[in-house]
Design a protein around this motif. Structure first.
Motif, PDB file in Angstrom:
ATOM      1  N   LEU A   1       1.262   3.164  13.308  1.00 16.40           N
ATOM      2  CA  LEU A   1       0.344   3.712  12.309  1.00 16.40           C
ATOM      3  C   LEU A   1       0.969   3.732  10.919  1.00 16.40           C
ATOM      4  CD1 LEU A   1      -2.336   5.054  11.577  1.00 16.40           C
ATOM      5  CD2 LEU A   1      -1.345   7.261  12.248  1.00 16.40           C
ATOM      6  N   SER A   2       2.240   4.109  10.832  1.00 12.45           N
ATOM      7  CA  SER A   2       2.902   4.172   9.521  1.00 12.45           C
ATOM      8  C   SER A   2       2.984   2.785   8.888  1.00 12.45           C
ATOM      9  CB  SER A   2       4.307   4.760   9.666  1.00 12.45           C
ATOM     10  OG  SER A   2       4.250   6.086  10.130  1.00 12.45           O
ATOM     11  N   PHE A   3       3.322   1.790   9.705  1.00 13.77           N
ATOM     12  CA  PHE A   3       3.399   0.421   9.192  1.00 13.77           C
ATOM     13  C   PHE A   3       2.019  -0.033   8.722  1.00 13.77           C
ATOM     14  CE2 PHE A   3       3.134  -4.143   9.464  1.00 13.77           C
ATOM     15  CZ  PHE A   3       4.345  -4.561   8.915  1.00 13.77           C
ATOM     16  N   THR A   4       1.001   0.266   9.510  1.00 15.10           N
ATOM     17  CA  THR A   4      -0.372  -0.124   9.174  1.00 15.10           C
ATOM     18  C   THR A   4      -0.798   0.480   7.848  1.00 15.10           C
ATOM     19  OG1 THR A   4      -0.894  -0.273  11.536  1.00 15.10           O
ATOM     20  CG2 THR A   4      -2.753  -0.114  10.002  1.00 15.10           C
ATOM     21  N   GLN A   5      -0.485   1.755   7.649  1.00 20.84           N
ATOM     22  CA  GLN A   5      -0.862   2.419   6.398  1.00 20.84           C
ATOM     23  C   GLN A   5      -0.134   1.810   5.205  1.00 20.84           C
ATOM     24  OE1 GLN A   5       0.131   6.444   7.548  1.00 20.84           O
ATOM     25  NE2 GLN A   5      -1.956   6.894   8.240  1.00 20.84           N
ATOM     26  N   LYS A   6       1.144   1.480   5.376  1.00 18.28           N
ATOM     27  CA  LYS A   6       1.898   0.848   4.293  1.00 18.28           C
ATOM     28  C   LYS A   6       1.325  -0.523   3.952  1.00 18.28           C
ATOM     29  CE  LYS A   6       6.394   3.111   4.840  1.00 18.28           C
ATOM     30  NZ  LYS A   6       7.849   2.923   5.086  1.00 18.28           N
ATOM     31  N   PHE A   7       0.926  -1.258   4.982  1.00 17.03           N
ATOM     32  CA  PHE A   7       0.356  -2.582   4.743  1.00 17.03           C
ATOM     33  C   PHE A   7      -0.955  -2.470   3.969  1.00 17.03           C
ATOM     34  CE2 PHE A   7      -2.241  -6.249   5.972  1.00 17.03           C
ATOM     35  CZ  PHE A   7      -1.365  -7.292   5.676  1.00 17.03           C
ATOM     36  N   MET A   8      -1.797  -1.549   4.365  1.00 18.49           N
ATOM     37  CA  MET A   8      -3.066  -1.359   3.660  1.00 18.49           C
ATOM     38  C   MET A   8      -2.845  -0.943   2.212  1.00 18.49           C
ATOM     39  SD  MET A   8      -5.835   0.337   6.236  1.00 18.49           S
ATOM     40  CE  MET A   8      -6.815  -0.716   7.313  1.00 18.49           C
ATOM     41  N   GLN A   9      -1.778  -0.168   1.987  1.00 32.36           N
ATOM     42  CA  GLN A   9      -1.472   0.295   0.637  1.00 32.36           C
ATOM     43  C   GLN A   9      -1.180  -0.884  -0.292  1.00 32.36           C
ATOM     44  OE1 GLN A   9      -1.905   3.360  -0.239  1.00 32.36           O
ATOM     45  NE2 GLN A   9      -1.197   3.207  -2.351  1.00 32.36           N
ATOM     46  N   ARG A  10      -0.588  -1.956   0.245  1.00 28.94           N
ATOM     47  CA  ARG A  10      -0.298  -3.137  -0.579  1.00 28.94           C
ATOM     48  C   ARG A  10      -1.591  -3.735  -1.117  1.00 28.94           C
ATOM     49  NH1 ARG A  10       3.889  -6.931   2.649  1.00 28.94           N
ATOM     50  NH2 ARG A  10       3.776  -8.054   0.661  1.00 28.94           N
ATOM     51  N   PHE A  11      -2.636  -3.732  -0.317  1.00 24.65           N
ATOM     52  CA  PHE A  11      -3.923  -4.258  -0.758  1.00 24.65           C
ATOM     53  C   PHE A  11      -4.593  -3.294  -1.738  1.00 24.65           C
ATOM     54  CE2 PHE A  11      -3.065  -7.000   2.705  1.00 24.65           C
ATOM     55  CZ  PHE A  11      -3.877  -8.112   2.587  1.00 24.65           C
ATOM     56  N   LYS A  12      -4.490  -1.998  -1.445  1.00 22.17           N
ATOM     57  CA  LYS A  12      -5.114  -0.995  -2.311  1.00 22.17           C
ATOM     58  C   LYS A  12      -4.518  -1.034  -3.706  1.00 22.17           C
ATOM     59  CE  LYS A  12      -6.260   3.942  -2.507  1.00 22.17           C
ATOM     60  NZ  LYS A  12      -6.110   5.261  -1.817  1.00 22.17           N
ATOM     61  N   GLN A  13      -3.205  -1.233  -3.783  1.00 25.83           N
ATOM     62  CA  GLN A  13      -2.538  -1.308  -5.089  1.00 25.83           C
ATOM     63  C   GLN A  13      -3.005  -2.497  -5.918  1.00 25.83           C
ATOM     64  OE1 GLN A  13       1.580  -1.342  -3.932  1.00 25.83           O
ATOM     65  NE2 GLN A  13       1.732   0.893  -3.772  1.00 25.83           N
ATOM     66  N   GLN A  14      -3.548  -3.503  -5.245  1.00 24.69           N
ATOM     67  CA  GLN A  14      -4.073  -4.681  -5.942  1.00 24.69           C
ATOM     68  C   GLN A  14      -5.594  -4.615  -6.114  1.00 24.69           C
ATOM     69  OE1 GLN A  14      -2.167  -7.115  -7.316  1.00 24.69           O
ATOM     70  NE2 GLN A  14      -0.420  -5.844  -6.717  1.00 24.69           N
TER      71      GLN A  14
END
Length: 528
Positions: free
Chosen positions: A376-389
């Motif tokens: 879950l933590s990895f998934t949230q970090k990955f999604m954050q990369r898209f959100k930041q863009q």
């Protein structure tokens, strides 16, 4: 991943063995609880800590395993297996350069560990900061360091005749449920038993239905799990194999050090690794005109490139696959992109390209499936990369690996598969095409970056082959603007694939056997 079987003799020894048993059975929660219990009284026991990390990883707590392993290498910087395990996790999470540095530390501490060296070379294929020449050089250097080791004989007793059946030996740890089997089954089913005697040397630890399939197809099947390289090489020599075929390259549990001993007069690498092995003891690497065009630099390979007609792959889908469904954009009103691949291939170049595509197609959504999304933590970090863009995370759906049935059904929700670059998919692309889902690939200059193009070119789908990442982005956008293309392709892809040379096992095996005959003819000293 390395697992320890050692612990200090004390009252916890039986508990440790119990934990290892639970780990082997796949009862990861129970194994974790047992290892934690032991650590209450032996907080610094390294064997227990290492096995706890393995259990975390297999359960899907990847970042937790990474954190604990980082603590271990910081407190035990001379433990080579800990560095190797950390490198494997870093490779799994796409941190390729960091993984390579950890592999180098492990190799420095364990200089005679060929499996770790192969792990590092495998990781180099995903390293976008290295040129093809640099990646080739590390393979070639490895080959030079492992050449002429314990050569059994430079003189072979095999009769140099063109008028007898040839003995072909296949060496693999993957005669089991594995991606390689989608391409190997049609070959083993269609070999001409009058002209070729087939031997399979299996390093499979846990046989399954696919293992039994191989055993039924070939007259000579040998389990070589836990047999040393030298003993296996001697067995192959005693069997007087004419052409020995490696199906693994530097993938896990390979037997390249068997090939370095030259147990057969002609040695070939094929199928499991789209790069050079680095071993000059291997005479040929089987490829095709598209994957390795004539202008491709031959010095990047220790082997001679042997190009067979059409594609170098032949695909056999699973016996029971779902039917192709109606294109999901009919029901949803928007395009859904899909990436179903291992995360090591999802480098920054690809993620940047996918973000640009989603920005240009604001209604589109994306499904990505890969192992690290069990965390879950990895998934949230990955999604954050898209959100930041600027990409709303609700446009992404992320899945961990599941069953093969789940994998096939995932295609029912996808309109277009986006391939990875510079390391293309192979079995995942074939399965997508079988499920009626078009594939968009990007072809480069290396073997690994041209596999997707070879598959699509063979099907006459050259419009789905991009020449650059900019072209890849443009083609993805264009296809969303022309949904009739995606809808049409979904209707025709399965029959197109099934009727093509990619699924003609008999014809393909004849081509492969012709290649073997030519290799043997050359060895015998006859002109082609």
């Amino acid at each position: 991943m390395y697992r320890s079987n050692e612990i200090e003799p004390n009252s916890n020894e039986d508990l440790f063995l119990l934990g290892n048993g639970k780990l082997a059975q796949g009862n990861f929660n129970e194994a974790i609880n047992i290892y934690k219990k032991i650590l209450e009284s032996l907080p610094n026991n390294l064997s227990v800590q290492l096995n706890l990390c393995v259990a975390y990883f297999k359960k899907g707590n990847i970042l937790l395993a990474k954190r604990v392993l980082t603590q271990i290498v910081n407190s035990h910087p001379n433990h080579g297996e800990a560095w190797n395990n950390l490198a494997k996790i870093l490779r799994e999470t796409g941190e390729i350069e960091e993984a390579i540095q950890c592999y180098k530390k492990a190799i420095h501490l364990l200089p005679d560990s060929q499996p770790i060296e192969s792990n590092m070379l495998f990781a180099y294929n995903y390293c976008i900061s290295k040129s093809s020449e640099e990646i080739s050089n590390v393979h070639i250097r490895w080959g030079e360091n492992n050449s002429d080791l314990n050569i059994l004989s430079k003189n072979f007793s095999n009769e140099k005749s063109l008028h007898r059946s040839l003995r072909i030996g296949y060496v693999s740890p993957d005669f089991r449920k594995h991606a390689v089997m989608f391409f190997l089954k049609p070959i083993l089913k269609n070999h001409d038993s009058k002209k070729f005697r087939i031997y399979c040397y299996s390093d499979t630890k846990y046989p399954d239905d696919d293992t039994h399939f191989v055993q039924k197809q070939v007259p000579h099947f040998f389990s070589c799990y836990n047999i040393s390289n030298h003993v296996l090489a001697k067995k192959i020599q005693d069997h007087r194999i004419d052409i020995l075929v490696d199906l693994t390259g530097h993938s896990s549990k390979n037997r390249l050090l068997v090939f370095s001993q030259r147990p057969a007069p002609v040695q070939v690498t094929y199928l499991g690794y789209q790069n050079t092995t680095g071993l000059k003891a291997i005479n040929y690497l089987i490829t095709d005109q598209w994957s390795s065009p004539p202008e491709q630099k031959g010095h990047l390979f220790a082997e001679q490139l042997f190009r067979i007609p059409d594609c170098f792959l032949c695909f056999q889908p699973s016996d029971h696959t779902p039917e192709v469904n109606i294109s999901p954009l009919f029901q949803k009103g928007y395009t859904t992109f899909g990436v179903l691949n291992n995360f090591s291939r999802m480098n920054n170049l690809m993620i940047s390209a996918w973000i640009k595509i989603l920005k240009k197609v604001p209604k589109a959504k994306m499904i990505i499936q890969s192992r690290p999304f069990s965390d879950l933590s990895f998934t949230q970090k990955f999604m954050q990369r898209f959100k930041q863009q600027g990409i709303d995370p609700s446009r992404l759906t992320l899945y961990p690996y599941g069953s093969l049935d789940d994998f096939y059904l995932r295609h029912h929700d996808i309109d277009l598969i986006l391939d990875t670059y510079p390391d293309n998919g192979a079995s995942t692309l074939c399965q997508a095409l079988w499920m009626g889902v078009p594939v968009l690939t990007c072809s480069g200059t290396t073997f690994a970056s041209r596999v997707g193009g070879s598959l699509l070119h063979t099907l006459g789908l050259d419009d789905l082959i991009a020449a650059s990442l900019d072209d890849y982005i443009q083609k993805a956008v264009y296809l969303t603007q022309h949904p009739e293309i995606l809808i049409h392709l979904r209707q025709i892809l399965r029959p197109l694939l099934s009727q093509s040379t990619l699924c003609n096992g008999k014809l393909f095996t004849q081509k492969l056997e012709s290649a073997y005959k030519k290799m043997w003819r050359t060895y015998c000293g006859y002109a082609l």
